[in-house]
Design a protein around this motif. Structure first.
Motif, PDB file in Angstrom:
ATOM      1  N   GLN A 213      -0.296  15.831  -2.348  1.00  0.00           N
ATOM      2  CA  GLN A 213       0.216  14.935  -1.021  1.00  0.00           C
ATOM      3  C   GLN A 213      -0.509  13.593  -0.837  1.00  0.00           C
ATOM      4  O   GLN A 213      -1.830  13.510  -0.775  1.00  0.00           O
ATOM      5  CB  GLN A 213      -0.018  15.755   0.065  1.00  0.00           C
ATOM      6  CG  GLN A 213       0.698  17.186   0.278  1.00  0.00           C
ATOM      7  CD  GLN A 213       0.321  17.996   1.165  1.00  0.00           C
ATOM      8  OE1 GLN A 213      -0.748  18.621   1.270  1.00  0.00           O
ATOM      9  NE2 GLN A 213       1.324  18.245   2.401  1.00  0.00           N
ATOM     10  N   ALA A 214       0.441  12.428  -0.945  1.00  0.00           N
ATOM     11  CA  ALA A 214      -0.449  11.105  -0.965  1.00  0.00           C
ATOM     12  C   ALA A 214       0.116  10.303   0.112  1.00  0.00           C
ATOM     13  O   ALA A 214       1.145  10.629   0.518  1.00  0.00           O
ATOM     14  CB  ALA A 214      -0.048  10.435  -2.263  1.00  0.00           C
ATOM     15  N   VAL A 215      -0.702   9.577   0.821  1.00  0.00           N
ATOM     16  CA  VAL A 215      -0.287   8.731   1.734  1.00  0.00           C
ATOM     17  C   VAL A 215      -1.125   7.465   1.613  1.00  0.00           C
ATOM     18  O   VAL A 215      -2.441   7.534   1.585  1.00  0.00           O
ATOM     19  CB  VAL A 215      -0.301   9.318   3.261  1.00  0.00           C
ATOM     20  CG1 VAL A 215      -1.722   9.838   3.549  1.00  0.00           C
ATOM     21  CG2 VAL A 215       0.081   8.596   4.301  1.00  0.00           C
ATOM     22  N   ALA A 216      -0.536   6.217   2.437  1.00  0.00           N
ATOM     23  CA  ALA A 216      -1.441   4.908   2.834  1.00  0.00           C
ATOM     24  C   ALA A 216      -1.383   4.947   4.155  1.00  0.00           C
ATOM     25  O   ALA A 216      -0.482   4.874   4.640  1.00  0.00           O
ATOM     26  CB  ALA A 216      -0.899   3.650   2.103  1.00  0.00           C
ATOM     27  N   ASN A 217      -2.799   5.276   4.641  1.00  0.00           N
ATOM     28  CA  ASN A 217      -2.724   5.352   6.374  1.00  0.00           C
ATOM     29  C   ASN A 217      -2.930   3.894   6.972  1.00  0.00           C
ATOM     30  O   ASN A 217      -2.666   3.731   8.131  1.00  0.00           O
ATOM     31  CB  ASN A 217      -4.111   5.909   6.760  1.00  0.00           C
ATOM     32  CG  ASN A 217      -4.001   7.376   6.212  1.00  0.00           C
ATOM     33  OD1 ASN A 217      -3.208   8.185   6.677  1.00  0.00           O
ATOM     34  ND2 ASN A 217      -4.997   7.819   5.544  1.00  0.00           N
ATOM     35  N   ASN A 218      -2.998   2.864   6.113  1.00  0.00           N
ATOM     36  CA  ASN A 218      -3.256   1.547   6.571  1.00  0.00           C
ATOM     37  C   ASN A 218      -2.397   0.629   5.672  1.00  0.00           C
ATOM     38  O   ASN A 218      -3.003  -0.097   4.883  1.00  0.00           O
ATOM     39  CB  ASN A 218      -4.575   1.044   6.854  1.00  0.00           C
ATOM     40  CG  ASN A 218      -4.571  -0.378   7.317  1.00  0.00           C
ATOM     41  OD1 ASN A 218      -3.691  -0.767   7.979  1.00  0.00           O
ATOM     42  ND2 ASN A 218      -5.896  -0.934   7.056  1.00  0.00           N
ATOM     43  N   ALA A 219      -1.138   0.496   5.317  1.00  0.00           N
ATOM     44  CA  ALA A 219      -0.646  -0.127   4.461  1.00  0.00           C
ATOM     45  C   ALA A 219      -0.219  -1.485   4.549  1.00  0.00           C
ATOM     46  O   ALA A 219      -0.133  -2.013   5.792  1.00  0.00           O
ATOM     47  CB  ALA A 219       0.885   0.403   4.093  1.00  0.00           C
ATOM     48  N   ALA A 220      -0.593  -2.681   3.626  1.00  0.00           N
ATOM     49  CA  ALA A 220      -0.674  -3.805   3.877  1.00  0.00           C
ATOM     50  C   ALA A 220       0.835  -4.213   4.090  1.00  0.00           C
ATOM     51  O   ALA A 220       1.694  -3.468   3.546  1.00  0.00           O
ATOM     52  CB  ALA A 220      -1.252  -4.611   2.630  1.00  0.00           C
ATOM     53  N   GLU A 221       0.951  -5.384   4.782  1.00  0.00           N
ATOM     54  CA  GLU A 221       2.262  -5.771   4.994  1.00  0.00           C
ATOM     55  C   GLU A 221       3.106  -6.079   3.682  1.00  0.00           C
ATOM     56  O   GLU A 221       4.292  -5.799   3.718  1.00  0.00           O
ATOM     57  CB  GLU A 221       2.281  -7.151   5.816  1.00  0.00           C
ATOM     58  CG  GLU A 221       3.660  -7.729   6.320  1.00  0.00           C
ATOM     59  CD  GLU A 221       3.623  -8.890   7.231  1.00  0.00           C
ATOM     60  OE1 GLU A 221       4.714  -9.660   7.342  1.00  0.00           O
ATOM     61  OE2 GLU A 221       2.410  -9.258   7.648  1.00  0.00           O
ATOM     62  N   GLU A 222       2.469  -6.654   2.829  1.00  0.00           N
ATOM     63  CA  GLU A 222       3.226  -7.221   1.595  1.00  0.00           C
ATOM     64  C   GLU A 222       3.621  -6.021   0.786  1.00  0.00           C
ATOM     65  O   GLU A 222       4.676  -5.881   0.020  1.00  0.00           O
ATOM     66  CB  GLU A 222       2.343  -8.022   0.781  1.00  0.00           C
ATOM     67  CG  GLU A 222       1.162  -7.602   0.176  1.00  0.00           C
ATOM     68  CD  GLU A 222       0.009  -7.850   1.135  1.00  0.00           C
ATOM     69  OE1 GLU A 222      -1.147  -7.354   0.803  1.00  0.00           O
ATOM     70  OE2 GLU A 222       0.192  -7.982   2.395  1.00  0.00           O
ATOM     71  N   PHE A 223       2.640  -5.068   0.768  1.00  0.00           N
ATOM     72  CA  PHE A 223       2.945  -3.572   0.119  1.00  0.00           C
ATOM     73  C   PHE A 223       3.992  -3.012   0.779  1.00  0.00           C
ATOM     74  O   PHE A 223       5.009  -2.190   0.007  1.00  0.00           O
ATOM     75  CB  PHE A 223       1.620  -2.774   0.033  1.00  0.00           C
ATOM     76  CG  PHE A 223       1.608  -1.553  -1.035  1.00  0.00           C
ATOM     77  CD1 PHE A 223       1.336  -1.728  -2.164  1.00  0.00           C
ATOM     78  CD2 PHE A 223       1.850  -0.514  -0.484  1.00  0.00           C
ATOM     79  CE1 PHE A 223       1.314  -0.840  -3.233  1.00  0.00           C
ATOM     80  CE2 PHE A 223       2.063   0.571  -1.439  1.00  0.00           C
ATOM     81  CZ  PHE A 223       1.606   0.438  -2.639  1.00  0.00           C
ATOM     82  N   ALA A 224       4.076  -2.792   2.015  1.00  0.00           N
ATOM     83  CA  ALA A 224       5.353  -2.226   2.970  1.00  0.00           C
ATOM     84  C   ALA A 224       6.452  -2.812   2.693  1.00  0.00           C
ATOM     85  O   ALA A 224       7.616  -2.208   2.678  1.00  0.00           O
ATOM     86  CB  ALA A 224       4.735  -2.135   4.233  1.00  0.00           C
ATOM     87  N   GLN A 225       6.469  -4.118   2.402  1.00  0.00           N
ATOM     88  CA  GLN A 225       7.744  -4.745   2.126  1.00  0.00           C
ATOM     89  C   GLN A 225       8.269  -4.533   0.719  1.00  0.00           C
ATOM     90  O   GLN A 225       9.554  -4.244   0.468  1.00  0.00           O
ATOM     91  CB  GLN A 225       7.550  -6.248   2.111  1.00  0.00           C
ATOM     92  CG  GLN A 225       7.419  -6.744   3.644  1.00  0.00           C
ATOM     93  CD  GLN A 225       7.030  -8.151   3.582  1.00  0.00           C
ATOM     94  OE1 GLN A 225       7.089  -9.042   2.617  1.00  0.00           O
ATOM     95  NE2 GLN A 225       7.014  -8.661   4.614  1.00  0.00           N
ATOM     96  N   LEU A 226       7.486  -4.116  -0.196  1.00  0.00           N
ATOM     97  CA  LEU A 226       7.540  -3.839  -1.438  1.00  0.00           C
ATOM     98  C   LEU A 226       8.221  -2.341  -1.558  1.00  0.00           C
ATOM     99  O   LEU A 226       9.055  -1.851  -2.602  1.00  0.00           O
ATOM    100  CB  LEU A 226       6.688  -3.962  -2.364  1.00  0.00           C
ATOM    101  CG  LEU A 226       6.929  -3.995  -3.909  1.00  0.00           C
ATOM    102  CD1 LEU A 226       7.993  -4.877  -4.481  1.00  0.00           C
ATOM    103  CD2 LEU A 226       5.398  -4.201  -4.623  1.00  0.00           C
ATOM    104  N   HIS A 227       7.286  -1.390  -0.705  1.00  0.00           N
ATOM    105  CA  HIS A 227       7.696   0.045  -0.686  1.00  0.00           C
ATOM    106  C   HIS A 227       7.587   0.433   0.632  1.00  0.00           C
ATOM    107  O   HIS A 227       6.818   0.584   1.264  1.00  0.00           O
ATOM    108  CB  HIS A 227       6.269   0.718  -1.382  1.00  0.00           C
ATOM    109  CG  HIS A 227       6.145   0.431  -2.993  1.00  0.00           C
ATOM    110  ND1 HIS A 227       6.975   0.594  -3.841  1.00  0.00           N
ATOM    111  CD2 HIS A 227       5.148  -0.380  -3.369  1.00  0.00           C
ATOM    112  CE1 HIS A 227       6.485   0.163  -4.928  1.00  0.00           C
ATOM    113  NE2 HIS A 227       5.518  -0.634  -4.787  1.00  0.00           N
ATOM    114  N   SER A 228       8.977   0.801   1.059  1.00  0.00           N
ATOM    115  CA  SER A 228       8.954   1.310   2.177  1.00  0.00           C
ATOM    116  C   SER A 228       8.748   2.554   2.814  1.00  0.00           C
ATOM    117  O   SER A 228       8.392   2.773   3.954  1.00  0.00           O
ATOM    118  CB  SER A 228      10.735   1.074   2.744  1.00  0.00           C
ATOM    119  OG  SER A 228      11.334   2.358   1.881  1.00  0.00           O
TER     120      SER A 228
END
Length: 754
Positions: A473-488
């Motif tokens: 189980q994997a998660v990013a708890n504080n995703a960067a804005e540019e990363f979230a735009q690339l990976h929803s």
């Protein structure tokens, strides 16, 4: 006179008398022998034996029954105790005493290499390099003693990142005692997991080649297991210890190690520490190479027998590193502070199939800082503080049956990483601006696994089956804005099954054959899923992760052919891996964060790839005081889609050693020759360059003074060869090779008490 016997009767009588004279054993009663565990002194059931035409299996008490003579050898074999022989004299002594003792030594059947570090107590079998290797400040570097392991170097003095059969980073499972591990806090892996292992109490290192060792986790290409010493209890309370120091001429390297312990009937506790420093060294052409480092460890351990059946073990280590040069990277390691602790409980049972139950828990915290403040000139002040935290537990039972052994249990690991890079511009039109890059995104992976390993003899063949089912189980708890735009979607849960089956069989008195097959799946690491625009690969391109990257699969076959006689042994291993969804990276059109970066790569799955190769190990006793050995390893890797070589595959590596024991075994001297071929099969897609071959010659000698003091000295790279390893990263954009040290003299003194 009447004859009492007919001619036929006389013939039968003469033959019977001759048989009685020649083979008096037929008139003897069978002799009883019990085969005992050397530690527990309990009988070992299920030992297969062969004595001339007599053969069988020991009963539940470990007993066998033989008609003995003075000429026959006894051959014994057990899946947990290995295979061994007794010559006629040893058989006679065993009959006299009524017992044969044997120490349990086989914990699995996967292809394995063992690097022994603990000095043997037998005078004629001392491993004189052990104290020297124990002094090393980087536990990864000593893996290079085996040609099957190569290593990626980004520093000239620290952070040896092992590569096994072309598998690297999280494709390898690095553990201490099958449990504890650490994650590199530095995204560039300045501090790989092996660098955090304190060698003070390590007894040996298992290099479990291939994905077969599923007990300890998923190692797609192999598992490296650092095994600590077992408790040393004593009927008489006492104090023991060791103080060692080593000096190297090239680089002014000074390594120190100390340990003090207190032991009694039910306790073994102690403290340990080490400290090493070094400066720039000189390569074979006399040019300086940046190599400053400071490294130390302080630790505590305590082993208690809470009862006759219960053993409690506690271990805590504090590691630190300061101001370590990394000339192939844009930053240096400034501080690295690590805490590692573990608690283990072992419960032993008797009179039942369940022989032992182990429960362990561990934690690791790495606090790392890298920056470029030691570099001149520079366009900006850059620093990356990063923290990784690991914790986990493991519960495993061991069942012993008359004809088999089972290991089964559950384990859990959580890995977490967080860190932000700061870039303060000091020159140019953007001078005075500061940028913050969220590199790790407070990412986290949890792994929950069920595993089992069953070993059973079937006729003359020992079968080993292993299985593991792991939830990732994997998660990013504080995703960067540019990363979230690339990976929803930055969360993902994957199910990874793994299975392995192996068989090993003796072919006559000298030959043996083993074959292992496995199919294993591994999810992407924190780096492969969540790294956010940072150059962490072998080229200067920035890399970005993919949270939804598919697990990579390895389907591998290993074939091991062995030959062993009294003074000679030979082992040849052939392996082949067919990999699907192999994790690599490709170039994209994304814009890099740094103007100096040529672009951005993204982690992706390669549909098909293969790796194949061989390993050869040869040992021979040339005489009572002289022995030699030979080791060779080679790996071939190919991307089947691009029809091109896979990157970062080490060339063929050959090692030859000659060792002599003189003056009643006290004076021991050795010669070690290493020859590495040029590597011409390189990946053009990653800008990988070919590297030339090289040959090295090392000499060493040692002598004990009394029972407590050992002195050793030697010369490394005797001929001052100018060389660099294929997997060593180059320096700067012009890809200047980072050359290894030239000629180096060393001297070591080790004092042990009592």
């Amino acid at each position: 006179m009447k004859k009492l016997f007919s001619p036929a009767a006389r013939t039968i009588f003469v033959l019977a008398m001759a048989l009685h004279i020649q083979y008096p054993a037929f008139a003897q009663e069978k002799q009883s022998l019990r085969i005992l565990d050397q530690i527990t002194l309990e009988g070992i059931p299920g030992v297969t034996y062969r004595y001339g035409f007599q053969k069988g299996i020991s009963d539940e008490s470990g007993a066998i029954y033989l008609l003995t003579d003075n000429e026959t050898w006894l051959y014994l074999s057990h899946l947990s105790y290995g295979s061994w022989t007794l010559d006629p004299l040893a058989v006679s002594l065993a009959i006299k005493n009524g017992v044969i003792s044997r120490k349990e030594q086989l914990h699995g059947l996967q292809p394995v290499s063992v690097i022994a570090l603990k000095m043997s107590e037998e005078k004629d079998k001392k491993i004189l390099i052990s104290d020297q290797e124990r002094l090393h400040h980087d536990a990864g570097a000593i893996l290079g003693l085996d040609p099957v392991v190569s290593g990626i170097r980004k520093s000239s003095s620290f952070g040896f990142d092992p590569v096994l059969r072309g598998f690297k980073f999280d494709q390898l499972n690095i553990v201490v005692n099958g449990l504890q591990s650490a994650n590199a806090a530095c995204p560039n892996r300045m501090d790989p997991p092996t660098s955090q292992v304190a060698l003070n109490r390590i007894r040996e290192i298992e290099i479990l080649k291939g994905p077969h060792a599923l007990r300890y986790g998923i190692g797609l290409g192999g598992t490296i297991n650092y095994i600590q010493e077992t408790p040393d209890f004593s009927s008489t309370p006492g104090v023991y210890g060791r103080i060692s120091s080593l000096l190297e001429s090239n680089g002014d390297v000074w390594r120190n190690d100390a340990r003090v312990g207190f032991q009694g009937t039910n306790y073994d506790i102690g403290v340990l520490g080490s400290y090493s420093t070094g400066k720039d060294y000189i390569d074979g052409d006399g040019n300086p190479v940046p190599a400053d480092f400071k490294r130390g460890t302080l630790g505590f351990y305590a082993d208690f027998m809470a009862s006759k059946k219960d053993l409690m073990q506690v271990s805590v280590n504090r590691n630190f590193a300061r101001d370590v040069d990394f000339p192939s990277l844009g930053m240096d390691l400034r501080t690295d502070d690590t805490w590692m602790g573990s608690l283990k409980h072992t419960r032993n049972f008797s009179g039942r199939n369940l022989a032992q139950w182990n429960n362990s828990v561990y934690f690791t915290r790495v606090d790392h800082l890298m920056d470029n403040l030691l570099r001149e000139p520079r366009m900006m002040d850059a620093a990356t503080p990063a923290i990784t935290q690991n914790w986990g537990f493991r519960s495993e039972g061991e069942w012993k049956f008359a004809q088999g052994k089972l290991f089964a249990g559950v384990d859990f690991k959580e890995e977490a990483a967080d860190g932000t890079r700061t870039r303060a511009i000091t020159m140019g039109p953007m001078k005075g601006k500061t940028f913050y890059d969220n590199l790790w995104q407070d990412s986290q992976i949890q792994k929950t696994g069920l595993f089992a390993n069953y070993l059973i003899p079937v006729g003359g063949t020992v079968i080993s089956t292993s299985g593991r089912l792991e939830v990732n189980q994997a998660v990013a708890n504080n995703a960067a804005e540019e990363f979230a735009q690339l990976h929803s979607d930055v969360e993902n849960t994957q199910l990874n099954p793994g299975i392995s089956i192996g068989a090993q069989r003796d072919l006559g008195k000298a030959f043996s054959l083993g074959i292992w097959a496995a199919s294993v799946r591994r999810s992407g690491s924190l780096l492969e899923r969540y790294i956010n625009f940072l150059a962490v690969g072998m080229d200067p391109w920035e890399l970005v992760g993919d949270p939804q990257i598919r697990p990579e699969n390895n389907n591998e076959l290993d074939l091991v052919l062995g030959f062993s006689r009294e003074k000679i042994s030979l082992e040849l291993t052939l392996f082949g891996s067919y990999m699907t969804d192999y994790i690599s990276s490709v170039k994209t059109n994304l814009k890099p964060r740094l103007a100096t970066s040529p672009g951005v790569r993204q982690y992706v799955n390669i549909e098909e790839a293969i790796k194949t190769g061989f390993e050869l190990n040869f040992k021979q006793q040339l005489g009572a005081n002289l022995s030699h050995n030979l080791g060779v390893a080679y790996t071939y890797g190919k991307d089947l889609i691009l029809d091109a070589p896979l990157p970062e595959i080490a060339p063929l590596d050959l090692r030859y050693g000659l060792r002599g024991h003189l003056l009643d075994g006290k004076l021991q001297a050795g010669l070690n020759l290493r020859h590495v071929l040029a590597q011409e099969r390189v990946s053009e897609a990653f800008g990988e360059g070919s590297t030339p071959g090289f040959t090295l010659l090392d000499l060493d000698a040692s002598y004990p003074i009394g029972n407590m003091l050992l002195v050793k000295g030697g010369i490394q790279n005797l001929f001052g060869e100018t060389y660099y390893e294929h997997l060593t990263r180059p320096i700067g954009t012009n890809k200047t090779p980072m050359y290894a040290p030239g000629r180096n003299y060393f001297v070591m003194v080790s004092f042990k008490f009592p």
